[in-house]
Design an enzyme around this catalytic site. Structure first.
Site, mmCIF file in Angstrom:
data_model
loop_
_atom_site.group_PDB
_atom_site.id
_atom_site.type_symbol
_atom_site.label_atom_id
_atom_site.label_comp_id
_atom_site.label_asym_id
_atom_site.label_seq_id
_atom_site.Cartn_x
_atom_site.Cartn_y
_atom_site.Cartn_z
ATOM 1 N N LYS A 48 0.871 -1.183 0.000
ATOM 2 C CA LYS A 48 0.000 0.000 0.000
ATOM 3 C C LYS A 48 0.907 1.231 0.000
ATOM 4 O O LYS A 48 1.415 1.645 1.040
ATOM 5 C CB LYS A 48 -0.869 -0.075 1.261
ATOM 6 C CG LYS A 48 -2.104 0.771 1.253
ATOM 7 C CD LYS A 48 -1.766 2.174 1.130
ATOM 8 C CE LYS A 48 -2.540 3.200 1.772
ATOM 9 N NZ LYS A 48 -2.057 4.501 1.235
ATOM 10 N N CYS A 53 12.960 10.521 8.041
ATOM 11 C CA CYS A 53 12.600 10.149 9.420
ATOM 12 C C CYS A 53 13.783 10.316 10.357
ATOM 13 O O CYS A 53 13.614 10.670 11.516
ATOM 14 C CB CYS A 53 12.084 8.724 9.441
ATOM 15 S SG CYS A 53 13.175 7.610 8.570
ATOM 16 N N GLY A 71 1.012 4.852 13.536
ATOM 17 C CA GLY A 71 1.496 3.652 14.236
ATOM 18 C C GLY A 71 0.571 3.273 15.383
ATOM 19 O O GLY A 71 0.225 2.097 15.561
ATOM 20 N N GLU A 93 8.000 1.552 11.929
ATOM 21 C CA GLU A 93 9.103 2.507 11.750
ATOM 22 C C GLU A 93 8.448 3.878 11.718
ATOM 23 O O GLU A 93 7.782 4.213 10.739
ATOM 24 C CB GLU A 93 9.825 2.272 10.418
ATOM 25 C CG GLU A 93 10.456 0.917 10.268
ATOM 26 C CD GLU A 93 11.755 0.790 11.029
ATOM 27 O OE1 GLU A 93 12.174 1.765 11.677
ATOM 28 O OE2 GLU A 93 12.325 -0.303 11.001
ATOM 29 N N GLU A 120 8.258 16.648 15.532
ATOM 30 C CA GLU A 120 8.807 16.338 14.215
ATOM 31 C C GLU A 120 8.217 17.301 13.179
ATOM 32 O O GLU A 120 6.999 17.381 13.031
ATOM 33 C CB GLU A 120 8.454 14.905 13.828
ATOM 34 C CG GLU A 120 9.066 14.506 12.510
ATOM 35 C CD GLU A 120 8.693 13.097 12.082
ATOM 36 O OE1 GLU A 120 7.497 12.765 12.088
ATOM 37 O OE2 GLU A 120 9.607 12.337 11.724
#
Ligand code: NAD
Length: 490
Positions: free
Chosen positions: A183, A292, A241, A258, A392
């Site tokens: 996906k 990341c 996540g 991750e 982030e």
């Protein structure tokens, strides 16, 4: 529709059970070039019925037909054939990645794609080296283990390294004998579809690799909840996540995550300054900071702070965003309008928090002026408790923080929810390892940044997730152990 002399981007279909099909609803969505604002093409928007069809195809391919019969050696050869085909088509793959994501063609062609090929080759080698062991148990028994594939793997991938991060999942999954439903992120699906073509050409049996384009909330979630999917390998945001863990609980999914990062890059006073300046620059501006593991928190010893920042700012001012398709470009377009807005909002947050803007901090006009370009940005005088240092941003925005003491900087570096990567710059080997041992991060670089290898494990501590990709460690997540007892006596 974007074209070059050699590349025509066709409307995208779904790839299910070895066939190219429209979404069963007939729905499509556009994919846009973030450097120009132009629509590249339209893609099929998968829905629940398509998830169902893909799971059926992947399950059937896992349980019967050529795939479970195939020897490990032949699976390895298949992965090598895929590597060769990607290499043969490298210019087209790189072009598609660049128009879809906005990253410089230099990065797509010379960083992402070469590593995709190496990852396929690396796991091709592993296919014949995955095996069980014999165990000296008590009694008249022969005991041995089999290392078997887990089944149907859903690989859910973000938009920053679309093909590369998919290869980190698809290659070990196939090496171990699983089947895959891939996906891609809605913003960047083109290379996944191209890879599916390569699977057909390489002779990957039908249903072993399937590609579903569409929304995370529908396709991603549909796969997470589906009882026919055995494992979820997600790279994405920490919020996603958490949602995946919650939704995967009912069917007890095997999950590896991750997730995000806010990685500290620590420069000690004895560091080779020029190397560290170059390292700090690449740590945040490589990949537009949409990385990341980006070194987005720069800790500099106050003894060298002023000299260091002056050199870094000078270097940064020379970096101008430009046309991603120009081979000389080193800073491309952010992936979307939404991402650009998020990054520019953080610039305002930084100003309000009292950090000092010393470079960039604004949108840049490139080409037709409709692209999502942002100047490379540095904030100095940041405190580690500011949002600028804690959250982030996922863009080319660096937060520089001064420190005076080694143990203080280690403490501050660890004072963040994330723990994906970290780096330390010093000429003192003892200090380097002292810091490396104390940082809470899945990867620590010493006098380097952003280096990766298919053999070196990568993954997070804390809110950056769990499980490891790459290396032999990844294979743990794509296999399960069966223990067999044989009675030797009666
Ligand atoms: P995202 O979490 O929005 O999406 C990632 C993927 O998950 C996409 O394919 C998306 O469609 C899908 N998804 C979204 N919501 C879902 C849901 N509810 N259920 C199932 N699937 C869902 O992330 P993004 O914006 O594409 O990527 C940026 C994020 O990814 C950043 O936080 C970044 O740090 C992280 N990232 C981590 C790594 C790593 O290796 N740790 C690497 C790259 C990016």
């Amino acid at each position: 529709m974007a074209t070059t002399p050699s590349v025509q981007v066709k409307p995208g279909k779904l790839f299910i059970g070895g066939k190219w099909v429209e979404a069963s609803s007939g729905k499509t969505f556009p994919t846009v070039n973030p450097a120009t604002g132009e629509t590249i093409t339209v893609l099929a928007e998968a829905g629940e019925a398509d998830v169902e069809a893909a799971v059926r195809a992947a399950r059937a391919a896992f349980e019967a037909g050529p795939w479970p019969e195939m020897s490990a050696a032949d699976r390895g050869k298949l992965l090598l054939r895929l590597a060769d085909l990607v290499e043969k088509n490298i210019e087209e793959f790189a072009y598609l990645e660049t128009i879809d994501n906005g990253k410089p063609i230099f990065e797509s062609r010379y960083v992402d794609l070469p590593m995709v090929i190496e990852v396929l080759q690396y796991y091709a080698g592993w296919a014949t080296k995955i095996h069980g062991e014999t165990i000296p148990v008590r009694g008249p028994f022969f005991n041995y283990t089999l290392r078997e594939p887990v089944g149907v793997v859903a690989a859910i991938v973000p938009w920053n390294f679309p093909l590369l991060l998919a290869s980190w999942k698809v290659a070990p999954a196939l090496a171990a004998g699983n089947t895959v439903i891939w996906k891609p992120a809605q913003l960047t699906s083109l290379t996944a579809l191209k890879f599916a073509e390569m699977c057909q050409q390489a002779g990957v049996p039908d249903g072993v690799v399937n590609v579903l384009t569409g929304k995370g909330s529908v396709v991603g979630m549909g796969l997470v909840k589906h009882p026919g999917v055995d494992k979820i390998a997600l790279t994405g945001s920490t919020e996603t996540g958490k949602a995946v863990m919650r939704a995967g609980a009912d069917t007890l999914k095997r999950i590896t995550l991750e997730l995000g990062g806010k990685s500290p890059n620590i420069v000690l006073a004895d560091a080779d300054l020029d190397a560290a300046v170059k390292g700090a620059y690449n740590a945040i501006f490589y990949g537009k900071g949409e990385v990341c593991a980006a070194g987005s928190r720069l800790f500099v010893d106050k003894k060298i702070h002023d000299t260091f920042l002056a050199k870094l700012v000078e270097r940064t001012r020379k970096l101008q965003p430009a046309d991603p398709l120009d081979p000389k470009t080193r800073l491309g377009a952010l992936v979307s309008e939404e991402q650009m807005k998020k990054v520019l909002d953080y610039v305002e947050v930084g100003k309000k928090e009292g950090a000092r803007l010393v470079a960039g901090g604004a949108r840049a006009a490139v080409g037709n002026g409709k692209g999502c370009f942002v100047l490379p940005t540095i904030f100095d005088a940041v405190r580690n408790d500011m949002r600028l240092a804690q959250e982030e941003i996922f863009g080319p925005v660096l937060a520089a923080i001064e420190f005076a003491d080694l143990d203080e900087v280690i403490r501050e570096a660890n004072r963040n929810p994330y723990g994906l990567a970290a780096a330390v710059w010093t000429r003192d080997i003892r200090q380097a390892h002292y810091v490396a041992h104390r940082l809470q991060a899945g990867t620590v670089w010493i006098n380097a940044y952003n280096v990766y290898d298919p053999a070196a494990p990568f993954g997070g501590y804390k809110a950056s997730g769990f499980g490891r990709e790459l290396g032999m460690h990844a294979l743990e997540h794509y296999t399960q152990v069966k223990d067999v007892w044989v009675n030797l006596k009666d």
